[in-house]
Design a protein around this motif. Sequence first.
Motif, PDB file in Angstrom:
ATOM      1  N   GLY A  64       0.821  -1.208   0.000  1.00 57.94           N
ATOM      2  CA  GLY A  64       0.000   0.000   0.000  1.00 57.94           C
ATOM      3  C   GLY A  64       0.852   1.253   0.000  1.00 57.94           C
ATOM      4  O   GLY A  64       1.885   1.302   0.677  1.00 57.94           O
ATOM      5  N   ARG A  67      -1.163   6.853  -2.204  1.00 57.53           N
ATOM      6  CA  ARG A  67      -2.416   7.129  -2.917  1.00 57.53           C
ATOM      7  C   ARG A  67      -3.647   6.760  -2.096  1.00 57.53           C
ATOM      8  O   ARG A  67      -4.719   7.384  -2.239  1.00 57.53           O
ATOM      9  CB  ARG A  67      -2.447   6.363  -4.242  1.00 57.53           C
ATOM     10  CG  ARG A  67      -1.448   6.828  -5.285  1.00 57.53           C
ATOM     11  CD  ARG A  67      -1.468   5.894  -6.478  1.00 57.53           C
ATOM     12  NE  ARG A  67      -1.125   4.527  -6.092  1.00 57.53           N
ATOM     13  CZ  ARG A  67      -1.350   3.460  -6.854  1.00 57.53           C
ATOM     14  NH1 ARG A  67      -1.971   3.597  -8.013  1.00 57.53           N
ATOM     15  NH2 ARG A  67      -0.977   2.266  -6.445  1.00 57.53           N
ATOM     16  N   HIS A  68      -3.513   5.756  -1.251  1.00 58.42           N
ATOM     17  CA  HIS A  68      -4.674   5.263  -0.504  1.00 58.42           C
ATOM     18  C   HIS A  68      -4.531   5.456   1.005  1.00 58.42           C
ATOM     19  O   HIS A  68      -5.232   4.824   1.787  1.00 58.42           O
ATOM     20  CB  HIS A  68      -4.901   3.785  -0.835  1.00 58.42           C
ATOM     21  CG  HIS A  68      -5.086   3.526  -2.293  1.00 58.42           C
ATOM     22  ND1 HIS A  68      -4.431   2.511  -2.957  1.00 58.42           N
ATOM     23  CD2 HIS A  68      -5.830   4.175  -3.225  1.00 58.42           C
ATOM     24  CE1 HIS A  68      -4.778   2.528  -4.236  1.00 58.42           C
ATOM     25  NE2 HIS A  68      -5.620   3.528  -4.423  1.00 58.42           N
ATOM     26  N   THR A  69      -3.633   6.348   1.393  1.00 55.57           N
ATOM     27  CA  THR A  69      -3.416   6.588   2.820  1.00 55.57           C
ATOM     28  C   THR A  69      -4.667   7.110   3.508  1.00 55.57           C
ATOM     29  O   THR A  69      -5.036   6.653   4.594  1.00 55.57           O
ATOM     30  CB  THR A  69      -2.248   7.585   3.020  1.00 55.57           C
ATOM     31  OG1 THR A  69      -1.037   6.977   2.592  1.00 55.57           O
ATOM     32  CG2 THR A  69      -2.118   7.979   4.479  1.00 55.57           C
ATOM     33  N   VAL A  71      -7.883   6.847   2.796  1.00 58.82           N
ATOM     34  CA  VAL A  71      -8.966   5.885   2.978  1.00 58.82           C
ATOM     35  C   VAL A  71      -8.577   4.818   3.988  1.00 58.82           C
ATOM     36  O   VAL A  71      -9.414   4.369   4.795  1.00 58.82           O
ATOM     37  CB  VAL A  71      -9.400   5.269   1.628  1.00 58.82           C
ATOM     38  CG1 VAL A  71      -8.336   4.350   1.059  1.00 58.82           C
ATOM     39  CG2 VAL A  71     -10.717   4.516   1.775  1.00 58.82           C
ATOM     40  N   ALA A  72      -7.304   4.395   3.995  1.00 60.71           N
ATOM     41  CA  ALA A  72      -6.853   3.424   4.992  1.00 60.71           C
ATOM     42  C   ALA A  72      -7.004   3.997   6.402  1.00 60.71           C
ATOM     43  O   ALA A  72      -7.394   3.292   7.336  1.00 60.71           O
ATOM     44  CB  ALA A  72      -5.398   3.033   4.729  1.00 60.71           C
ATOM     45  N   LEU A 145     -13.203   4.230  -1.550  1.00 61.76           N
ATOM     46  CA  LEU A 145     -12.347   3.052  -1.712  1.00 61.76           C
ATOM     47  C   LEU A 145     -11.898   2.884  -3.159  1.00 61.76           C
ATOM     48  O   LEU A 145     -12.687   3.119  -4.083  1.00 61.76           O
ATOM     49  CB  LEU A 145     -13.111   1.800  -1.269  1.00 61.76           C
ATOM     50  CG  LEU A 145     -13.427   1.714   0.219  1.00 61.76           C
ATOM     51  CD1 LEU A 145     -14.534   0.704   0.471  1.00 61.76           C
ATOM     52  CD2 LEU A 145     -12.180   1.329   0.997  1.00 61.76           C
ATOM     53  N   PRO A 146     -10.650   2.471  -3.372  1.00 60.78           N
ATOM     54  CA  PRO A 146     -10.199   2.191  -4.739  1.00 60.78           C
ATOM     55  C   PRO A 146     -11.034   1.061  -5.335  1.00 60.78           C
ATOM     56  O   PRO A 146     -11.379   0.094  -4.647  1.00 60.78           O
ATOM     57  CB  PRO A 146      -8.741   1.778  -4.557  1.00 60.78           C
ATOM     58  CG  PRO A 146      -8.615   1.368  -3.118  1.00 60.78           C
ATOM     59  CD  PRO A 146      -9.607   2.213  -2.373  1.00 60.78           C
ATOM     60  N   LEU A 208      -7.010  -3.239   1.101  1.00 59.82           N
ATOM     61  CA  LEU A 208      -6.783  -1.841   0.718  1.00 59.82           C
ATOM     62  C   LEU A 208      -5.530  -1.690  -0.138  1.00 59.82           C
ATOM     63  O   LEU A 208      -5.440  -0.792  -0.976  1.00 59.82           O
ATOM     64  CB  LEU A 208      -6.674  -0.974   1.974  1.00 59.82           C
ATOM     65  CG  LEU A 208      -7.986  -0.735   2.729  1.00 59.82           C
ATOM     66  CD1 LEU A 208      -7.707  -0.225   4.130  1.00 59.82           C
ATOM     67  CD2 LEU A 208      -8.867   0.239   1.963  1.00 59.82           C
TER      68      LEU A 208
END
Length: 373
Positions: A64, A67-69, A71-72, A145-146, A208
Amino acid sequence: MDADVPAAVRRCLEQIIDERLAHCTSLDTVFGDDLATRLAGFTLHGGKRNRPQLLWWSFRAAGGDARHTAVALRIAAALELLQTCALVHDDVMDDSALRRGRPALHTDIGHQYPTAGPDFAKAAAILVGDLALAWADDIVAGAALPAPAADAVREIWRVMRTEMVAGQYLDLHGQATAVSSPARAVRIACLKSALYSVERPMVLGAALAGADARTTRILSAAGRCAGIAFQLRDDLHGVFGAPHATGKPSGDDIRQGKPTYLVAVARARAGASGDTEALVVLDGCVGADRLTESRLAEVQRVLERTGARQVVERRAERLGGGSVRRLADAALREPAAERLRELLRAAAGCRSGPHTCAADNGWMLLGTGRGQR
């Protein structure tokens, strides 16, 4: 996030909770002050953020990235609110007066309204737990979420909530019926605690990160081993731990008649060896509300004499070591993988290096129905 996961999760929680507090207060100031403010205080000012840390370091170890920090972080915050729901409801069902060394939430409400009676305080606390669950679900439902991970994350969340309820009910059922075997006790521990405390947060992190199926399976297996070890250690602390260290009265599990693996092993070993004295002590003390310190000491001696304490300690040690060993089979990224190993060792209470979990493979079947007897 990497530098201080608990602090980052707290900041996210503060933002989310502030928004919801304002809404609750706009509905009614009594509701906002009595319930929503207590929910906020309970969530923000307690706990070690273990579940968010397991999610985060699984996410990072599985690849991970930044880019998805965001949402995590929000899913990690939802886990903390789910934990608030679980603990508040658990204290009501167990009639526990303390939590984290302070009055349990229903006890605190009772102090504010002493003439309203315990039923009012417990009902109000149940609503606090319901509100925490609603907020947690709102976060997950609204998370950006992606695309590849969205369905997986929401499915894990759905399954995790149902597992929690199943485990809590089986715990209550075991107290009410006083029927338990070692296999049944571990199944309850797995459903009630191990899955949502360790395994599911790790699998959420993997989802994730877009981890492949093999990596997800390895993280899941490692998490289940550590999660069961965590609950076994917790059972030991509940009987032998000091209240100032555990935050709860010593012997509560015995007073409440909890169907723990520790007690189930003691009964099984006492029965196999013909130790009728030990069985008399267990029958007379497990589930006795007015359990004195001297009677609790008798139970502790029985748990020692039958070898149950040693069995549970060894089993927890093997499971904890095995959880770390399993991670070696996955292509995880460092240094995140080492942080994850540290968390698993801490959750399981490991005192030594990793050992194989192969001898405990039957325990991994818990949740499939095959481990139940």
